[in-house]
Design a protein around this motif. Structure first.
Motif, PDB file in Angstrom:
ATOM      1  N   ALA A 346       0.831  -1.206   0.000  1.00  0.00           N
ATOM      2  CA  ALA A 346       0.000   0.000   0.000  1.00  0.00           C
ATOM      3  C   ALA A 346       0.867   1.259   0.000  1.00  0.00           C
ATOM      4  O   ALA A 346       0.590   2.219  -0.727  1.00  0.00           O
ATOM      5  CB  ALA A 346      -0.929  -0.007   1.209  1.00  0.00           C
ATOM      6  N   ARG A 350       0.923   4.067  -2.899  1.00  0.00           N
ATOM      7  CA  ARG A 350       0.526   5.437  -2.573  1.00  0.00           C
ATOM      8  C   ARG A 350       1.690   6.420  -2.690  1.00  0.00           C
ATOM      9  O   ARG A 350       1.501   7.578  -3.066  1.00  0.00           O
ATOM     10  CB  ARG A 350      -0.063   5.486  -1.165  1.00  0.00           C
ATOM     11  CG  ARG A 350      -1.409   4.810  -1.027  1.00  0.00           C
ATOM     12  CD  ARG A 350      -2.526   5.630  -1.662  1.00  0.00           C
ATOM     13  NE  ARG A 350      -2.789   6.850  -0.922  1.00  0.00           N
ATOM     14  CZ  ARG A 350      -3.726   7.736  -1.238  1.00  0.00           C
ATOM     15  NH1 ARG A 350      -4.479   7.531  -2.303  1.00  0.00           N
ATOM     16  NH2 ARG A 350      -3.926   8.809  -0.512  1.00  0.00           N
ATOM     17  N   LEU A 381      -7.665   1.868  -1.942  1.00  0.00           N
ATOM     18  CA  LEU A 381      -6.533   2.754  -1.628  1.00  0.00           C
ATOM     19  C   LEU A 381      -6.665   4.090  -2.348  1.00  0.00           C
ATOM     20  O   LEU A 381      -6.363   5.146  -1.785  1.00  0.00           O
ATOM     21  CB  LEU A 381      -5.220   2.076  -2.015  1.00  0.00           C
ATOM     22  CG  LEU A 381      -4.622   1.097  -1.009  1.00  0.00           C
ATOM     23  CD1 LEU A 381      -3.501   0.289  -1.655  1.00  0.00           C
ATOM     24  CD2 LEU A 381      -4.103   1.836   0.211  1.00  0.00           C
TER      25      LEU A 381
END
Length: 433
Positions: A346, A350, A381
């Motif tokens: 993640a 990101r 996300l």
């Protein structure tokens, strides 16, 4: 959390420059009302920011009327000024007023970070999570998970990529669409049956549940006030048998619906603490709310009771052959050890150190997701950013706090309720551990 060190005079001087000047030292109730007003104003700039609100309607109307003239810098100034005023409140430690000040300042600290993000500031995944939710997630080297992958690989028969073999096996336990609503209804009823002997709920509490599609999340609880929730379950992806109890406990009993009901009864109605009529999505309350909801199935169905209920009750309703459900659970337990790698993926996605395709490939390898589920994960996300930490990390923190000292079930329920109906912050649970 860094406290602002201001004298009362300086705090009121700063407040006087804001959009909510005080002619005299404000009461905590006035500050709580102003807190609601600024959070509602932020919510108009950031759809979804206000997860629930059932407070005074006039505050909503006022925020709507001022929205066109309100800018993000002005909102940031209001938040800073309000925080300064709260820091100047002289309260004896341990009092309800001191408790309220601490809670409000924690919420405003997160609001400052969210406003920085809305104004275009790029914040790393870990810094964002810590700033919004009060906990910093650890990132692991994905290569350290290779032995776990090898162990799972040995458990799953067949040939071809492991993620494909694993998902093909798990898909034997998909609930047919025609049976899904009945299975979920029975699961939720059992979750409630196991909750009410431990938690005294208002007689009027209720919820409406619907199945929906085209959402970035798996389930959502929209708390309406008056002890009522609207629960939506997303069916974009096929729903497997173990998801039914997870949904029932997470969204309803003893999860989000119970959490919001107890807060309304014990904080808003009993004590008049109107600040709790608003739940900001991005705040330290999120890790408590999601963590306790994730832990809900463990406390309601202890010692393997989930597998037995799914095998004996839910599977026949669904028309699923559950004779091999022990293997299904063994694989689920084995893959849970891979959850540590999710934050790394993640963060890479990101923070743009991984492309979208690289992140999908990593989720398929280290989370053993199908491509379809990996894409859905990235969709979440994209929509909610570091909010993803609140589930696994929240459950870990809440569970460790509740179970500490090898607590028996009675004590676990007592601690669980204490988390739900009090202004618990993540640091409270971490310190106790």
């Amino acid at each position: 959390m860094r406290n602002l060190i201001l004298t009362a005079a300086a705090a009121f001087a700063l407040t006087a420059c804001s959009t909510t000047p005080y002619k005299q030292p404000p009461s905590i109730d006035q500050l709580a009302s102003d807190y609601l007003a600024v959070q509602l104003a932020i919510g108009l700039k950031d759809p979804g920011y206000v997860d629930a609100y059932y407070g005074p309607e006039e505050l909503t109307a006022k925020a709507d009327a001022q929205d066109d003239a309100m800018t993000l810098p002005m909102l940031q100034a209001r938040v800073i000024a309000l925080d300064a005023s709260l820091s100047a409140v002289a309260s004896d430690p341990g009092t309800l007023e001191a408790e309220r000040v601490r809670y409000l300042r924690a919420m405003l600290s997160s609001a400052k970070v969210r406003l920085r993000m809305l104004r275009g500031e790029e914040i790393s995944f870990q810094d964002e999570a810590e700033g919004l939710f009060g906990v910093r997630p650890e990132l692991v080297d994905l290569a350290t998970l290779d032995p776990v992958i090898a162990h799972i690989d040995a458990l799953v028969p067949g040939e071809g990529p492991l993620h494909q073999r694993l998902n093909d096996y798990r898909d034997q336990f998909i609930i047919p669409a025609d049976n899904l609503r009945e299975v979920i209804d029975v699961a939720v009823a059992e979750c409630r049956k196991r909750t009410v002997p431990h938690i005294d709920l208002p007689e009027s509490e209720s919820f409406d549940l619907t199945l929906v599609t085209d959402k970035p999340w798996g389930g959502f609880n929209y708390y309406q006030g008056d002890y009522h929730s609207v629960i939506e379950i997303n069916t974009d992806l096929p729903v497997r048998i173990d998801r039914a109890l997870d949904v029932g406990c997470h969204e309803a009993y003893p999860g989000h619906h119970v959490y919001s009901t107890l807060i309304e009864r014990d904080r808003v109605n009993a004590l008049g603490q109107i600040e709790y009529t608003l739940l900001p999505l991005y705040s330290p309350r999120a890790i408590i709310s999601e963590g306790s909801a994730e832990y809900g199935v463990k406390i309601a169905f202890p010692d393997g009771a989930t597998m037995a209920f799914e095998r004996d009750v839910l599977a026949p309703i669904a028309g699923i052959d559950a004779s091999d459900i022990e293997t299904y659970y063994a694989l689920r337990d084995a893959t849970s050890a891979l959850s540590a790698g999710y934050f790394t993926i993640a963060a890479g996605y990101r923070d743009k150190t991984m492309t979208r395709e690289e992140a999908i490939a990593a989720l398929m390898k280290y989370n053993l997701s199908s491509r379809e589920r990996a894409e859905a994960s990235l969709g979440f996300l994209d929509a909610y950013g570091s909010y993803v930490i609140n589930y696994t990390l929240g459950q870990e923190i809440v569970g460790a706090y509740i179970e500490r000292g090898d607590a028996d079930m009675e004590l676990r329920w007592e601690r669980f309720i204490g988390i739900l109906n009090s202004p618990t912050l993540p640091e409270d649970l971490l310190i106790a551990q």
